[in-house]
Every structure is written in structure tokens, then in C-alpha cells.
Design an enzyme around this catalytic site. Structure first.
Site, PDB file in Angstrom:
ATOM      1  N   HIS A   1      17.804 -47.596   1.849  1.00  0.00           N
ATOM      2  CA  HIS A   1      18.345 -47.410   0.431  1.00  0.00           C
ATOM      3  C   HIS A   1      19.555 -48.708   0.727  1.00  0.00           C
ATOM      4  O   HIS A   1      20.236 -48.558   0.986  1.00  0.00           O
ATOM      5  CB  HIS A   1      18.394 -46.308  -0.217  1.00  0.00           C
ATOM      6  CG  HIS A   1      19.224 -46.376  -1.495  1.00  0.00           C
ATOM      7  ND1 HIS A   1      19.274 -45.332  -2.392  1.00  0.00           N
ATOM      8  CD2 HIS A   1      19.364 -47.605  -2.409  1.00  0.00           C
ATOM      9  CE1 HIS A   1      19.744 -45.191  -3.807  1.00  0.00           C
ATOM     10  NE2 HIS A   1      20.244 -46.638  -3.369  1.00  0.00           N
TER      11      HIS A   1
ATOM     12  N   HIS B   1      15.412 -43.830  -8.298  1.00  0.00           N
ATOM     13  CA  HIS B   1      16.728 -43.716  -8.330  1.00  0.00           C
ATOM     14  C   HIS B   1      17.086 -42.545  -9.578  1.00  0.00           C
ATOM     15  O   HIS B   1      15.847 -42.619 -10.364  1.00  0.00           O
ATOM     16  CB  HIS B   1      17.478 -44.755  -8.590  1.00  0.00           C
ATOM     17  CG  HIS B   1      17.722 -46.098  -7.322  1.00  0.00           C
ATOM     18  ND1 HIS B   1      17.095 -46.275  -7.246  1.00  0.00           N
ATOM     19  CD2 HIS B   1      18.931 -46.116  -6.991  1.00  0.00           C
ATOM     20  CE1 HIS B   1      17.741 -47.673  -5.498  1.00  0.00           C
ATOM     21  NE2 HIS B   1      18.816 -47.134  -6.131  1.00  0.00           N
TER      22      HIS B   1
ATOM     23  N   GLU C   1      22.227 -39.783  -9.393  1.00  0.00           N
ATOM     24  CA  GLU C   1      22.826 -40.620  -8.905  1.00  0.00           C
ATOM     25  C   GLU C   1      24.053 -40.378 -10.079  1.00  0.00           C
ATOM     26  O   GLU C   1      24.656 -39.288  -9.693  1.00  0.00           O
ATOM     27  CB  GLU C   1      22.635 -42.086  -8.979  1.00  0.00           C
ATOM     28  CG  GLU C   1      23.926 -42.911  -8.285  1.00  0.00           C
ATOM     29  CD  GLU C   1      24.006 -44.382  -8.097  1.00  0.00           C
ATOM     30  OE1 GLU C   1      22.643 -45.193  -8.946  1.00  0.00           O
ATOM     31  OE2 GLU C   1      24.331 -45.108  -7.568  1.00  0.00           O
TER      32      GLU C   1
ATOM     33  N   ASP D   1      23.097 -48.336   0.144  1.00  0.00           N
ATOM     34  CA  ASP D   1      23.315 -48.725  -0.856  1.00  0.00           C
ATOM     35  C   ASP D   1      23.298 -50.535  -0.962  1.00  0.00           C
ATOM     36  O   ASP D   1      22.228 -51.399  -1.905  1.00  0.00           O
ATOM     37  CB  ASP D   1      23.429 -47.883  -1.548  1.00  0.00           C
ATOM     38  CG  ASP D   1      23.634 -48.058  -2.969  1.00  0.00           C
ATOM     39  OD1 ASP D   1      22.534 -48.451  -3.681  1.00  0.00           O
ATOM     40  OD2 ASP D   1      23.650 -47.251  -4.396  1.00  0.00           O
TER      41      ASP D   1
HETATM   42  N1  ADE Z   1      21.052 -51.449  -8.108  1.00  0.00           N
HETATM   43  C1  ADE Z   1      21.636 -51.852  -7.422  1.00  0.00           C
HETATM   44  N2  ADE Z   1      22.845 -51.033  -7.055  1.00  0.00           N
HETATM   45  C2  ADE Z   1      22.540 -50.049  -7.345  1.00  0.00           C
HETATM   46  C3  ADE Z   1      22.309 -48.014  -7.317  1.00  0.00           C
HETATM   47  N3  ADE Z   1      23.282 -47.968  -6.936  1.00  0.00           N
HETATM   48  N4  ADE Z   1      22.173 -48.073  -8.536  1.00  0.00           N
HETATM   49  C4  ADE Z   1      20.854 -48.360  -9.809  1.00  0.00           C
HETATM   50  N5  ADE Z   1      20.884 -49.027  -9.073  1.00  0.00           N
HETATM   51  C5  ADE Z   1      21.645 -50.029  -8.176  1.00  0.00           C
HETATM   52 ZN    ZN Z   2      20.097 -48.039  -4.662  1.00  0.00          ZN
END
Ligand code: ADE
Ligand code: ZN
Length: 345
Positions: free
Chosen positions: A25, A205, A208, A286
Site C-alpha cells: 500500500h 480503500h 480508513e 501509504d
Molecule cells: N490517495 C493517496 N493516499 C490516500 C489515502 N490515504 N486514502 C485515500 N486515497 C489516497
Molecule cells: Zn492509501
């Protein structure tokens, strides 16, 4: 496995750094360090809204995902030529090698570039050249996952897929990223169904910032093979059970979660609960240029803040990263054997 016993903090940190690991990721546009943003802006004659590297870095104080995305998309505006995409990914691979990353699956956001008039071929060829070079010169295995921006429409995702299909052999799967809240997985049901028909791997995703329901729908509607982030699953015991039973990997990003205020501090992170529930959790960076560190920095920040995590959890997380990867089984077995050697020394 002798090292799966109590280690003091320096020994544990050394082990976290030395162990082989996979990164699953990483948004490659999120690896653009301010210095490289300025260098590419200079090379391409792009004017930035900040006067200096320091001023840009000082703006990296985020209150949530959207506040980050606004600056992240602005940073990507310096990427115009194939060489820019290559140079960005190559810089990442050098950092990855230093952290003993042996396999990386890189997310990229083509719509961020095609919307500015950059060709799909320019993006994919530049990234692929860096992946090939990483394998040849650094011994890192690498592949590409094309992400659809979820704040845009499903029709736009279909157009992006169409534009990418001439390069079908150069990427292994698709993902879903950008602003999560208000853009649930089911918005992309048809395009993900088409991607599955094409034999692409599918990830998204979810959980989150979005609620557990988004994780359920990523699983049941999009039929994803991995959940990116997914930390909010802990709010729903039935969901945790489902993720454990099906061994659905979660690509967790500890520094990101703190920087984007998913948690007030690292000591509140759900990782110990995820591991205790038997989930296939992994550690990832990330957007490392924006969130304060690459793979080893993520491991160290997580383990420093959570003393209940020790060598056994380090082993599990590294092993999970190989198991959760889309790499061939023979490669996974080779990396797990190297991990075992690292823990038996
Ligand atoms: N694009 C880049 N980083 C991201 C994240 N943490 N969540 C969603 N989209 C993203
Ligand atoms: Zn991400």
C-alpha cells in the site's frame, strides 16, 4: 525461531529494520519528496504555490484525508514526462531497498495525470521502466495497481480503464482511492465487475475514514481480494469475524492514520486488536513523503508506541505481507524462508 522471544528496544528495532518485507500500500505519487517536487517543477517549468522546499514541507499539517488530498494532487502537478514518472518511482525503490523491502505493489492514480493532458502511456511506461530497473539493479520485485479516483464518476473510471487496456500486461490490478466519505464502494460496482472479468486483481480503500459498511460493500459488492486500511472494522465484531474467516488482508498504514487524524496518537492504533483477532494485517507507508516515513519508520513508530507488540508480531506482520501479496507462490515461499532465517539467527 529464537528471536521470537523478548528483545530489548534497540534489538527489536534492528530486527524490524533488517527483516525482509513486502509493501502493498504505497501511492507512488505519495512518495514525491518536496525536493523532487521542486526539481521536477524546475525541469518542467511548472510554477508551485510554495516558495521553497521548507515552505512546502511546513504545509504538511493535515486535519483529515481531504486536507491531505488537496496538497497531494497539487504536488503531482509537476509530473509531465515519462522520465518524471520513472524518476519518482526509482527514488522510491532506493528508499525501499534501504528498508529491506523485497517486493512492492505500487498504486498509481492515472486520472490525476490524464486530466492534465498527460498520456496514459507516459504514466505507465515511466513507472514500468522503474519497476523493471528495480528488479534488475536492486533485486526488488515490483508491480503496478491502477487506482480509480472515487470522487470522480464511475463513467470516468470506465474511460480510464479503456485508456489503460492497451497496457493491460503492464499492471496487475485495480484499486479505489481518494475521498472516501460520500463515495461508497457500490458506486463502482460495474467497473469492478468488468475488471474482474478481465482477470485483474481488485482491491479498495475502505474503512480508513468511512464506516464498516464500506468494508462490507467492498467485500460483497466489489469482491475485493484485499482491503486497504480497513482499521474501522474493529467497530463491527461480525465484520472482524468475516475478515478473519476469509483471511482477507488489511494493508494498514500506521503513520498515515496518525497524520490524517484517524487516531489522536499512535498508542490508540487498532493494530494490536487486529492481530489479536487473527486478521492478516500488514504494515505499509501509504504516502511516505507526506506522512513522515517509509516502511521501517512505520514499523518503528508502531512498535515504539505499543509495547505489547514484540518480535512475534514483527514476524507475523512480515509474513502476512508476503502471504497477502499478489506475487507467485514460489516467490512468497522464498521470501518467507529468508524471513525465517532472519528470525533464527
Ligand atoms: N490517495 C493517496 N493516499 C490516500 C489515502 N490515504 N486514502 C485515500 N486515497 C489516497
Ligand atoms: Zn492509501
Amino acid at each position: 525461531m529464537s528471536k521470537v522471544q523478548a528483545l530489548d528496544r534497540p534489538a527489536l528495532n534492528a530486527l524490524l529494520c533488517a527483516m525482509p518485507k513486502a509493501e502493498l500500500h504505497i501511492h507512488i505519487e505519495g512518495s514525491l519528496e518536496p525536493e523532487l517536487i521542486f526539481a521536477l517543477a524546475h525541469r518542467n517549468g511548472v510554477t508551485l504555490a510554495y516558495d521553497s522546499v521548507e515552505a512546502l514541507r511546513a504545509a504538511y499539517a493535515f486535519s483529515d484525508l481531504q486536507s491531505f488530498l488537496d496538497i497531494y494532487y497539487a504536488g503531482a502537478s509537476v509530473l509531465l514526462q515519462e522520465a518524471d514518472f520513472h524518476d519518482m518511482a526509482w527514488a522510491y525503490f532506493l528508499r525501499a531497498q534501504a528498508d529491506n523491502v523485497v517486493h512492492a505493489e505500487l498504486f498509481f492514480d492515472p486520472q490525476t495525470h490524464t486530466e492534465r493532458g498527460v498520456d496514459m502511456a507516459t504514466v505507465i511506461h515511466g513507472l514500468k521502466r522503474a519497476c523493471d530497473r528495480a528488479r534488475a539493479e536492486l533485486g526488488i520485485s515490483a508491480s503496478l495497481i491502477l487506482c480509480f479516483l472515487r470522487h470522480l464518476s464511475e463513467d470516468a473510471a470506465f474511460e480510464t480503464l479503456e485508456a489503460a487496456l492497451p497496457y493491460r500486461e503492464l499492471f496487475i490490478g485495480v484499486g479505489l482511492d481518494s475521498s472516501e466519505r460520500g463515495h461508497p464502494p457500490e458506486k463502482f460496482a460495474r467497473v469492478f465487475a468488468r475488471c474482474r472479468e478481465l482477470g485483474l486483481h481488485v482491491v479498495a480503500h475502505a474503512g480508513e475514514e468511512g464506516p464498516p459498511e464500506y468494508i462490507w460493500n467492498a467485500l460483497d459488492v466489489l469482491k475485493v481480494e484485499r482491503i486497504d486500511h480497513g482499521v474501522r472494522c474493529v467497530e463491527d465484531p461480525a465484520l472482524v469475524q468475516r475478515l478473519a474467516a476469509d483471511r482477507v488482508p488489511l494493508t494498514v498504514c500506521p503513520l498515515s492514520n496518525v497524520k490524517l487524524c484517524v487516531y489522536g496518537q499512535m498508542s490508540q492504533h487498532a493494530m494490536p486488536a487486529l492481530l489479536a483477532a487473527g486478521l492478516c494485517a500488514t504494515v505499509n507507508s501509504d504516502d511516505p513523503a507526506y506522512f513522515g516515513g517509509y516502511m521501517n519508520a512505520n514499523f518503528i513508530a508502531l512498535f515504539d508506541a505499543l509495547p505489547q507488540l514484540g518480535a512475534a508480531e514483527a514476524y507475523t506482520l512480515a509474513r502476512n505481507s508476503f502471504e497477502a501479496s499478489f506475487a507467485p507462490a514460489a516467490d512468497q515461499a522464498r521470501w518467507v524462508a529468508a524471513l525465517d532465517r532472519c528470525f533464527s539467527g
